[in-house]
Design an enzyme around this catalytic site. Structure first.
Site, short mmCIF file in Angstrom:
data_model
loop_
_atom_site.label_atom_id
_atom_site.label_comp_id
_atom_site.label_asym_id
_atom_site.label_seq_id
_atom_site.Cartn_x
_atom_site.Cartn_y
_atom_site.Cartn_z
N HIS A 1 -3.06 11.07 0.32
CA HIS A 1 -2.57 10.84 1.68
C HIS A 1 -2.02 12.16 2.23
O HIS A 1 -0.84 12.26 2.56
CB HIS A 1 -1.50 9.74 1.69
CG HIS A 1 -1.26 9.15 3.05
ND1 HIS A 1 -1.32 7.79 3.30
CD2 HIS A 1 -0.99 9.73 4.24
CE1 HIS A 1 -1.06 7.57 4.57
NE2 HIS A 1 -0.85 8.73 5.17
N ARG B 1 0.85 -1.19 0.00
CA ARG B 1 0.00 0.00 0.00
C ARG B 1 0.89 1.24 0.00
O ARG B 1 1.71 1.43 0.90
CB ARG B 1 -0.91 0.02 1.22
CG ARG B 1 -1.78 1.26 1.26
CD ARG B 1 -2.69 1.33 2.47
NE ARG B 1 -3.38 2.61 2.43
CZ ARG B 1 -3.44 3.46 3.44
NH1 ARG B 1 -2.86 3.16 4.59
NH2 ARG B 1 -4.08 4.60 3.32
N ASN C 1 -7.56 1.98 9.62
CA ASN C 1 -6.24 2.17 10.23
C ASN C 1 -6.44 2.30 11.73
O ASN C 1 -7.27 3.09 12.19
CB ASN C 1 -5.58 3.46 9.73
CG ASN C 1 -5.35 3.46 8.24
OD1 ASN C 1 -5.47 2.43 7.58
ND2 ASN C 1 -5.00 4.61 7.69
N TYR D 1 -4.34 1.96 15.78
CA TYR D 1 -3.06 1.86 16.47
C TYR D 1 -3.20 1.62 17.97
O TYR D 1 -2.37 0.96 18.57
CB TYR D 1 -2.24 3.14 16.26
CG TYR D 1 -1.76 3.33 14.85
CD1 TYR D 1 -0.51 2.86 14.45
CD2 TYR D 1 -2.55 3.96 13.90
CE1 TYR D 1 -0.06 3.03 13.15
CE2 TYR D 1 -2.10 4.14 12.60
CZ TYR D 1 -0.86 3.67 12.23
OH TYR D 1 -0.41 3.84 10.93
N GLU E 1 -3.57 0.00 8.11
CA GLU E 1 -2.41 0.49 8.85
C GLU E 1 -2.49 -0.03 10.27
O GLU E 1 -3.54 0.03 10.89
CB GLU E 1 -2.36 2.02 8.90
CG GLU E 1 -1.86 2.71 7.65
CD GLU E 1 -1.74 4.22 7.83
OE1 GLU E 1 -1.53 4.68 8.98
OE2 GLU E 1 -1.87 4.94 6.83
N GLU F 1 -7.50 8.42 5.90
CA GLU F 1 -7.86 9.04 7.18
C GLU F 1 -8.40 10.46 7.00
O GLU F 1 -7.80 11.44 7.43
CB GLU F 1 -6.66 9.04 8.11
CG GLU F 1 -6.17 7.64 8.46
CD GLU F 1 -5.04 7.64 9.49
OE1 GLU F 1 -4.73 8.72 10.04
OE2 GLU F 1 -4.47 6.56 9.73
#
Length: 1937
Positions: free
Chosen positions: A1017, A972, A1205, A1207, A1273, A1062
């Site tokens: 992005h 990606r 995504n 985290y 991600e 995002e």
């Protein structure tokens, strides 16, 4: 390059012989000339000499008639000239090369070397009485002349006259016959004039002026002419006219005649016409050519006679003839390639030229330009590209896992290598199999040549010493290679002989032949099913020459005359025997090939004109290569040259200086033909000259009578023996082919490379790239031009390594190894990428091929559009996720799950354009908002920018290398909008940017990696930001235009698109918080919503464009990538917090997901909250924009998949914030926090919380109807630099991927892919380069931006390869039973359970004192009462009976029996307690296991120093004797001391245990340990001598130890640290007792070294006397062992001045985040470590009988009786113990659970509970309540292990009617198979119950049913009676009824 003058002339070899003799009259000019190409062709000169090579515009004629001075000078040439003269030859034609004499066309700048060369040649003719005929020019003109002549016609004439005059001046004294031109047609054709007549006129003018000049200035009787061709007809001027014009400018007529044997009349006609013009002119027949005379060529005189007849008939005045045809007659052909010896009129033939002479002469006449020309072509299909290493160069692990010492180990340890370096660790490849294979995948290597360390497999060199762990290493390597489709090529012997064999004579001992054959046999049998290419010996010349000749290599023997040849002789026989063995025994099944690798330089004669040097060079080749090649590939014997030369040398000397062994005839047959391929190592070339041959000193060069030299012009490497001479490889390959292999045996180039130095720029090795380019190209020439059968090219070396005597100072690797770092990380050098590129192209294709790619289809069918869903509720129905998961216990939440993802699961890695590409203004790229933002000081941490970043814009090959190595299925990345459209608009397309992405995408598809492309992005073109950016709705069209172009340009290969990455960040972080560009922060209540609104419409527009225009043809999917953290409600029971958690997700994720995946509109939670707050803020409308109905329909469903995504996680609670200022953040009405116990990362807001991922995925599943989900991600930032050993990142992926696996496999989440962030370290936005997220480290300080794989990259690659996290084989559950009479026990300790701390005369113990000291115990608790076992023998006994244990381990309180610690007073009451306890146990058939000392020393003894006072040894002995006397008749199992490590280090070092001493941590623990060992020994001897004979019991000690795994198992330093940890822990006390009476060497060495470094005179570790050692050694009957957990160990270097146990040990410890925890911070559930440490005890201490005397797990506080974690612990730990017994042969005799009941856990008080029984401390009666684990442990005891259910019912599985522990608790299904009726589950009325509970339930159900039936019967009876009494009751009564 300076030309050696003596290298001249193509020799003319023969005279007429054995045929018609030709004698020429003395007055006739007989002219000879160079031989024709037909005659020369057998010398292999033809190809080289007749080809024409283009040099710019200059065509160099390479005909054999030309450029005599470029041809090799042969020493017999003067004799040949004499021979010619003797046979009547008077003249010789010399063709002068204009371009060589005047390279620039200017007579002022001649080539003086050539001029001198030709003068010497002419003088040689004169000396032989042969006159030269000098032709100034023939055939084509040089390019430089043509160029200058194009100006005007006169220029050519002037230039030629100048050139001619130069020749007259230079050679006129030696020449009296000249020709201006010959071969006129070619000359005329090359003149640069369009009009043929102009060309002819220029040529005539040039000749005439030259003629005039010669006779006016230079002639002293000489003659000049021009060579005319009688058969040629010019286009514009008849020959007659030309002849007439030249009539006055020639001194004789020079004619070239073409004689047609079938048309003699034609010649007569032409001669007649010529005679009319040239009457009375002397004729020289310049050349004779015969046509159609084939039938007469065997008798050449016939056509020649006819020719003479015609000439005479025309009465021509013939002055001479070309006699070449006479010399080239068939009678002379027999003498080709021989050096003639004229003997009158006869000649004698010598032997044919050797292979060396043929090869050398083939190439010797090449010009430098020809020699160095580059061939653009490719190797044949199937060509094997590979890299190589050698075991001792890279493996390290010199003494690991039973490896024996090799001669190289000893060599290094004796200090013979550079700077005393050793190969002890080298590259640590022994521990880095996956790392090395990772590099090989990146390289695209088809083959890996490595060697097996003989001493690793057979430590002593013989099979009897087989080392299975060494075999395991090579099996792992071979299997890994096969998994990556890399062919293993194994070398059996690469110089590292086992030292044990060297001690027996090594290769000088004939018995080693059989030893090697046995070793080879084992390898063939073990690995041959997978290995198809075998090399017996690598470079045996080096072994013989350097090891036994010069002694520069081990074994360091200097005996070149005898030992060297003997060793070679032995090696040849060993090789042959191994080959025959394979051929006879294995070939038919394994179908492999066996050969050997020989090394050789190419030898070039130093002086080509010297026959002696030529012969010396040939000798050199046979002494180096032929020594081994000739016996194997030719005739089974050494070369004749080698044998005769050594014989000659010995005869020359007074006594023999060399002894070459002889083969018997049988041995010759054995050796001959023993190779399936010819392995060749080649690095450089030598210039060789003949030696003086006047010395008899034994030396390799003297034996061979040669000397070695180098050309100073050859490029030098850092190695003194390697010069870069690429053309030598081609010549060597030709020599090998002609001399040894022909077309039958293929050649494998198995070693080629060059070293660079250890300093400087380690990765920018352009010189190595040049080396490979040139050497590989020479190999290509050999294959393509010379038809040499070369089938492989193997580079040395994969990685830098230990290079023998030069250590690590020279680096051959394609990958840099950082030897100064214990990680030994490998970084690809530029040469690695270059070589990979050659492999990919299979050579050097002539042109760049047009773009081609493999079509990548994401799915076979068009994706179905996701259906719209109704709006979410408030809170959403997805709140079920919190209801399901939030109540989980930590055990349930963190239990690791093993399994695989679906077969089509997509594994990938990600990056983004601005973060990695760099090239911010390269090739027309426009600025982005990030370019502008980062260039403003203060915006980015450390003022970093992405101007260069990782420089990926220039490093496509480097990035593809990493992706290949990882093995990802997808990559990606994002497209930089301003790189493609610099202004953001489609009228500014930047082709360079498009080319970059095309190259990247093509590279991905070529490697079968799916591109996943993000269109945006965050790097908006600045030009678009200047018009408002995303606040301007015109960006919707502009973004669509950009996307449309990308779909059209790249969509044929890209099948996975993401429009936006995002958008939350673009909306809130960029336009709300303003941390990101465009840095808008003044309108956080409006701007974010407006931006999001535009982004959603832009996304939808792009989606519909793809859907409408491209989907049908491109068949891809398109979505956008959203981001979200998981949020956990602060208080689950508070609905407001649950709503806040749901609202948080809706505001972050649902903001964009809800419109797209649901109903085209924002979530109701957002609309409701923002709308209400807007109204409260007195606004007329909501700040959240509204979509029209049309827009909602347009946006709804605009995603094919759900990309997320994520985290981290956070904890939220409801909050009512202030109304102003307006803010998106306050609109959420919540506050957020994190749990401080969560691990940290480089970013404060990104704590790793793996379980949040599973919950988030489930929330998406519930909220959006389980769409296809891709995690696009996920990763963690680490601050450490460098961070190649990124253990925390591995923990992150290990836990997060496992949570994804749970979601997929357990929860039914439709998870399709996982994309890790990120491929490499990169620019992390406002944090710059500080946080590192990459799987590859990027050195941003190095302009080359080298990429180094981190350990996490290897881990992730392994996950990808396994498609998940399968259960390791060694962790699989094993069914089976322990040996009969196995002891099952449970344990306690006096102080922890007895209480009664001051009762019945008990004295104070150190734990009484310690516990009553404030702040020593958690909550200031004491064990004054504890479990009150002093008063509860019956209760404890009942618990023991319920467990069905066979033994009970308990300790005796020293101070209860001897209150002051001495025998002055024995407390009978206290002693009676133990007598009663023992009697009760025996009565219950439970055997007591008594610990004499479990830490509770009488305080009275501590007051006089305790264990630091040596007198305690005697006190302890006296105390023990009391117990032996009073209890020994009943106790048969004694433990002297429990865990002496705790006593010594925690009690006297850390001070965390009683007596709490911590002020001398570097001395006191060792003194205490010293006394403990002596005390134990004395007690053991006391019992052994005095009491054992009568009492017949066992006595030993209980030692405790954790197991230590290396934190990095690929790192020798961590492996050493782990070993050190265990030796300092368990080995501290075990080694003296179970080994040699002394401390282990690890402790002694470490403590001594640190003590001396601290200025002490001796070690802080006390020393035992020899008598003490003998007293301590062997004082055991068994090995008592306590074990709970495992740690991860790494090296930690403490400051030298720190004096402590920890600093002496030098180990840092951590735990794996994936390990289950417990109620104790130090105790992680690691069952695998239990088996490993049991096996370690077996191997370290010779398999003593082992009793596990403690093992268990804690919980903190009351957690209920359903202690599933404890059942899991016992199940897994006991099963590992079973494996140790049945699989590893450990002599385990018993197992003891800790503990019987919850008790006082030392410094933690009562907080931690280890008991199988729950102790209720709030109840004064302190009842013991069984936990579920008690029943479970009882079932294991009953079964004596784990019977296999597959074998049928087992008695132990039947319900026990009496004494069975019962509990209301149930066991979770996560436990798996449980061998007990009380635990095994059945379904009963929809409930999952144990068998016993189900049985009870059945009885209860039956009873209830019976009661119900009776009740019903009674009711019926009553009702019937009532009915009879009142037939028709009133309504009121009926109502009441």
């Amino acid at each position: 390059m300076e030309l050696v003058c003596k290298v001249v002339l193509l020799f003319l070899l023969f005279s007429p012989c054995c045929g018609t003799e030709w004698e020429f009259a003395q007055t006739v000019t007989a002219v000879a000339s160079p031989l024709t190409s037909e005659f020369v062709s057998p010398l292999n000169f033809q190809k080289k000499l007749i080809e024409k090579q283009c040099l710019g515009n200059e065509m160099v004629d390479a005909d054999v008639h030309s450029y005599l001075c470029d041809q090799p000078y042969v020493t017999f040439l003067p004799q040949y000239f004499s021979y010619l003269h003797a046979n009547g030859v008077t003249h010789y034609k010399i063709f002068m090369p204009w371009i060589h004499i005047l390279p620039e066309g200017n007579f002022r700048t001649p080539n003086e070397t050539k001029v001198q060369c030709y003068r010497q040649l002419l003088m040689a003719f004169t000396a032989a009485s042969i006159k030269p005929v000098l032709i100034l020019h023939h055939k084509n003109l040089p390019g430089v002349i043509i160029t200058q002549s194009m100006v005007k016609t006169s220029t050519f004439v002037d230039l030629f006259v100048e050139y001619a005059e130069f020749n007259f001046r230079s050679f006129g004294d030696l020449v009296d016959m000249w020709l201006t031109f010959s071969h006129l047609p070619e000359v005329l054709q090359s003149l640069p004039y369009d009009d043929p007549s102009s060309s002819l006129q220029a040529l005539v003018a040039a000749h005439e002026r030259t003629y005039t000049l010669y006779h006016e200035k230079y002639s002293t009787g000489g003659k000049l002419s021009i060579a005319l061709e009688i058969n040629h007809h010019f286009e514009t001027i008849p020959l007659e006219s030309l002849s007439a014009s030249l009539r006055d400018s020639v001194d004789f007529l020079s004619l070239s005649l073409h004689y047609d044997c079938r048309n003699e009349e034609n010649l007569q006609k032409n001669l007649k016409s010529f005679q009319n013009i040239w009457k009375n002119m002397a004729v020289l027949l310049f050349s004779l050519t015969f046509h159609e005379c084939n039938s007469k060529t065997e008798n050449m005189p016939i056509p020649v006679a006819a020719l003479f007849k015609d000439i005479i008939k025309e009465e021509a005045l013939t002055m001479g003839y070309d006699v070449n045809k006479f010399l080239d007659s068939s009678s002379a052909r027999a003498f080709r390639y021989t050096a003639f010896v004229p003997q009158g009129n006869s000649c004698q033939a010598a032997a044919p030229l050797s292979s060396y002479q043929k090869v050398w002469e083939t190439f010797a006449n090449q010009t430098a330009l020809e020699r160095d020309s580059f061939l653009s072509d490719v190797f044949p299909s199937g060509f094997l590209w590979g890299v190589s290493t050698g075991a001792f160069n890279i493996e390290g692990g010199w003494a690991e896992d039973g490896k024996g010492e090799s001669i190289w180990d000893q060599f290094g340890h004796q200090g013979h290598a550079y700077m005393n370096q050793t190969a002890d660790v080298a590259c640590d490849s022994y521990h880095k199999t996956n790392y090395d294979v990772y590099l090989l995948r990146g390289l695209q290597s088809k083959l890996y040549k490595f060697s097996i360390s003989w001493s690793r497999i057979f430590p002593s060199g013989i099979k009897a010493s087989l080392n299975p762990r060494g075999v395991d290493y090579y099996n792992k390597l071979i299997n890994s290679l096969q998994d990556s489709n890399i062919e293993p090529m194994i070398t059996l012997f690469h110089w590292d002989l086992p030292q044990a064999l060297q001690d027996l004579g090594g290769w000088q001992n004939d018995s080693i032949v059989d030893a090697f054959a046995a070793y080879a046999d084992f390898c063939f049998a073990t690995f041959g099913d997978r290995v198809k290419l075998w090399i017996t010996f690598h470079e045996p010349w080096v072994i013989s020459y350097a090891g036994y000749g010069t002694g520069k290599h081990p074994p360091g023997i200097v005996n070149p005359g005898v030992a060297s040849y003997k060793v070679a002789h032995t090696i040849l026989k060993a090789h042959a025997k191994a080959w025959r063995l394979y051929d006879d025994k294995y070939r038919s099944q394994q179908h492999g090939k066996v050969g050997l690798v020989l090394n050789s330089d190419w030898a070039e004669p130093r002086s080509p004109a010297s026959l002696d040097d030529v012969k010396a060079a040939e000798r050199y080749m046979h002494f180096m290569l032929g020594w081994f090649a000739h016996p194997i590939f030719v005739n089974g014997d050494y070369p004749d040259i080698l044998k005769s030369q050594i014989q000659q040398t010995n005869q020359h000397c007074s006594s023999p200086v060399a002894h070459l062994p002889s083969f018997t005839e049988e041995e010759k047959l054995l050796v001959k033909g023993t190779a399936d391929f010819f392995g060749l190592s080649h690095y450089t070339s030598q210039l060789v000259s003949a030696g003086a041959n006047d010395t008899c000193s034994p030396a390799y060069e003297n034996f061979g009578n040669f000397s070695q030299h180098v050309d100073p012009a050859w490029p030098q490497t850092v190695s003194s023996w390697i010069r870069v001479v690429p053309w030598g490889l081609r010549r060597l390959l030709n020599f090998v082919s002609q001399e040894y292999t022909g077309t039958k045996v293929p050649i494998y180039i198995a070693g080629s490379g060059m070293p660079t130095g250890a300093g400087g720029d380690a990765v920018n090795d352009t010189e190595r790239m040049d080396y490979f380019r040139l050497y590989i190209n020479e190999a290509l020439k050999a294959v393509k031009l010379d038809a040499v059968d070369v089938q492989s090219y193997i580079v040395r070396s994969l990685i830098d390594g230990f290079e023998g005597p030069v250590g690590y100072s020279q680096r051959f690797g394609l990958h840099h190894v950082e030897f100064g770092d214990s990680n030994r990380q490998r970084t690809p050098k530029k040469s690695a990428y270059y070589f990979s590129n050659i492999i990919e192209k299979n050579g050097f294709p002539s042109k760049v091929l047009h773009r081609s790619f493999k079509p990548v289809t994401f799915d076979t069918a068009l994706p179905m559009r996701l259906l719209g869903l109704p709006a979410s509720e408030v809170p959403s129905k997805a709140k079920v996720v919190w209801e399901k998961f939030s109540p989980q216990t930590k055990f349930e939440r963190d239990m690791y799950f093993y399994g695989n993802f679906p077969g089509d699961f997509v594994w990938g890695v990600s990056t983004s354009a601005y973060q990695i590409e760099g090239g911010w203004d390269a090739d027309g790229k426009g600025p982005s908002i990030w370019d502008n933002f980062t260039h403003i000081p203060g915006n980015i941490k450390n003022s970093d920018t992405g101007d260069i970043a990782c420089d990926s814009y220039h490093k496509v090959d480097e990035d593809l290398y990493m992706l290949r190595a990882l093995g990802v299925k997808s990559y990606r990345f994002s497209l930089s909008w301003p790189r493609i459209f610099p202004t953001g608009r489609n009228d500014s397309i930047n082709s360079h940017g498009v080319d970059y992405y095309n190259r990247l995408i093509d590279g991905l598809t070529a490697n079968n990696i799916t591109p996943m492309v993000t269109l945006y992005h965050w790097d908006l073109p600045q030009a678009l930001q200047d018009i408002g950016g995303w606040e301007n709705e015109s960006l919707i069209d502009l973004f669509n235009s950009f996307a449309d172009f990308c779909f059209q340009t790249f969509g044929d290969r890209v099948k996975f698109w993401m429009t936006l990455n995002e958008p939350y960040v673009s909306a809130w972080i960029a336009y709300g918080v303003g941390e990101f560009p465009p840095n808008v922060k003044n309108d956080p209540g409006y701007a974010p919503y407006k931006i999001a609104h535009t982004l959603l419409k832009a996304h939808a527009r792009v989606y519909h464009t793809y859907d409408r225009k491209y989907r049908a043809s491109q068949r891809g999917v398109i979505s956008l990538s959203l981001n979200a953290d998981w949020v956990e409600p602060k208080t689950l029971d508070d609905p407001r917090d649950t709503e806040a958690a749901d609202r948080s997700l809706q505001f972050m994720l649902g903001w964009f997901a809800h419109p797209i995946f649901k109903n085209g509109d924002y979530p109701e939670a957002m609309k409701w909250t923002v709308g209400n707050r807007s109204e409260l803020q007195n606004l007329p409308l909501s700040r959240l924009p509204a979509f029209t109905a049309q827009e909602r329909g347009y946006i709804r469903g605009t995603a094919d998949v759900f990309c997320i995504n994520t985290y981290t996680s956070s904890i939220v609670k409801h909050k009512t914030p202030k109304l102003k200022p307006f803010s998106y953040e306050d609109d959420q009405e919540l506050s957020s926090e994190v749990d401080s116990s969560w691990p940290t990362s480089a970013l404060a807001n990104m704590r790793p919380v793996a379980w949040g991922l599973r919950r988030l995925l489930n929330w998406i599943k519930e909220e959006y109807n389980n769409p296809p989900i891709y995690i696009t991600e996920n990763g963690v930032g680490i601050k450490a630099t460098p961070d190649v050993d990124d253990t925390n990142r591995i923990f992150y992926y290990k836990t997060y991927i496992d949570e994804a696996l749970k979601a997929s496999r357990l929860d039914g989440v439709n998870l399709r892919g996982y994309i890790a962030w990120s491929l490499m370290d990169s620019f992390e936005w406002v944090n710059g380069y500080d946080p590192r997220f990459g799987l590859h480290q990027v050195d941003f300080k190095n302009p080359s931006r080298p990429r180094t794989p981190k350990r996490s990259a290897l881990y992730y690659a392994e996950v990808i390869r396994n498609n998940g996290i399968p259960l390791p084989k060694e962790d699989e559950f094993v069914y089976g039973e322990f040996p009969k009479n196995f002891s099952w026990s449970v344990a306690s300790a006096a102080y922890q359970i007895e209480g009664a701390w001051r009762e019945d005369g008990k004295g104070l113990s150190i734990w009484d004192q310690f516990a009553h000291t404030p702040l020593k115990i958690s909550n200031d608790e004491t064990a004054d009462i504890a479990c009150d076992s002093y008063h509860k023998i019956e209760e404890d006994l009942a618990s023991l009976k319920g467990l069905k244990v066979t033994h009970y381990r308990f300790s005796i309180s020293w101070s209860r029996v001897l209150p002051d610690g001495t025998t002055k007073l024995i407390n009978e009451v206290g002693l009676n307690y133990y007598e009663r306890l023992i009697d009760a146990l025996l009565a219950a058939d439970i055997k007591p296991q008594v610990t004499i000392y479990h830490w509770d020393l009488p305080q009275a003894l501590q007051n006089i120093g305790g264990w630091e006072n040596e007198t305690i040894v005697q006190r302890f002995k006296e105390y023990a004797e009391v117990l032996f006397q009073r209890l020994g008749d009943k106790v048969k199992f004694w433990i002297t001391l429990n865990e002496p490590y705790i006593i010594a280090n925690l009690g006297y070092g850390y001070g965390t245990s009683a007596p709490g001493i911590s002020f001398r941590p570097g001395r006191a623990p060792y003194i205490v340990g010293h006394n403990l060992l002596k005390a134990h020994a004395e007690v053991w001897h006391l019992y052994n001598t005095t009491y054992r004979p009568k009492q017949r019991g066992l006595i030993s000690i209980t030692i405790n130890s954790d197991w230590a795994e290396p934190r990095n198992p690929d790192k020798q330093e961590d492996i050493d640290a782990a070993r050190r940890y265990v030796q300092f822990y368990g080995g501290w006390f075990a080694h003296p007792i179970f080994k040699n009476g002394d401390y282990n060497e690890v402790m002694k060495r470490r403590i001594r070294e640190r003590s001396l470094a601290q200025g002490l005179n001796e070690s802080r570790l006390p020393e035992f006397t020899e008598s003490e050692k003998q007293r301590i050694k062997g004082t055991f009957d068994y090995f008592g062992f306590n074990h709970y957990t495992t740690i991860l160990a790494s090296n930690l270097n403490y400051a030298a001045g720190i004096s402590s146990y920890d600093s002496d040990r030098g180990v840092a410890s951590i735990t794996d985040r994936s390990w289950l925890g417990s109620g104790s911070f130090w105790l992680k559930v690691t069952p695998f470590g239990f088996r490993k440490i049991l096996r370690w005890i077996k191997e370290e201490y010779n398999n003593p009988p082992i009793y596990v005397t403690e093992n268990g797990i804690s919980e903190r506080g009351y957690t209920g009786l359903n202690d599933t974690w404890r059942m899991h612990y016992y199940k897994s730990y006991i099963n590992e113990a079973l494996k140790a017994v049945v699989l590893d042969g450990v002599d385990l005799r018993g197992y003891t659970a800790w503990s019987l009941m919850d008790n006082f856990e030392w410094a933690t008080g009562f907080a931690e509970r280890f008991g199988l029984y729950y102790t209720n401390y709030t109840d004064p009666a302190l009842p013991r309540i069984p936990k579920e684990s008690a029943s479970y442990y009882s079932s294991i005891i009953q079964c004596n292990g784990f019977p296999d259910p597959a074998t049928g019912p087992h008695p132990c599985l039947q319900p026990q009617p009496e004494g069975t522990v019962t509990s209301t608790a149930t066991t979770p299904t996560i436990m798996g198979p449980v061998p007990n009726a009380a635990i095994k589950k059945v379904q009963f009325l929809g409930l999952e119950l144990s068998l016993s509970n189900a049985e009870i339930a059945l009885y209860v159900l039956f009873a209830l049913s019976l009661a119900g039936l009776l009740t019903f019967a009674l009711f019926s009876y009553k009702y019937r009676r009532l009915s009879e009494r009142v037939h028709k009751p009133p309504h009121l009564e009926l109502d009441r009824l």
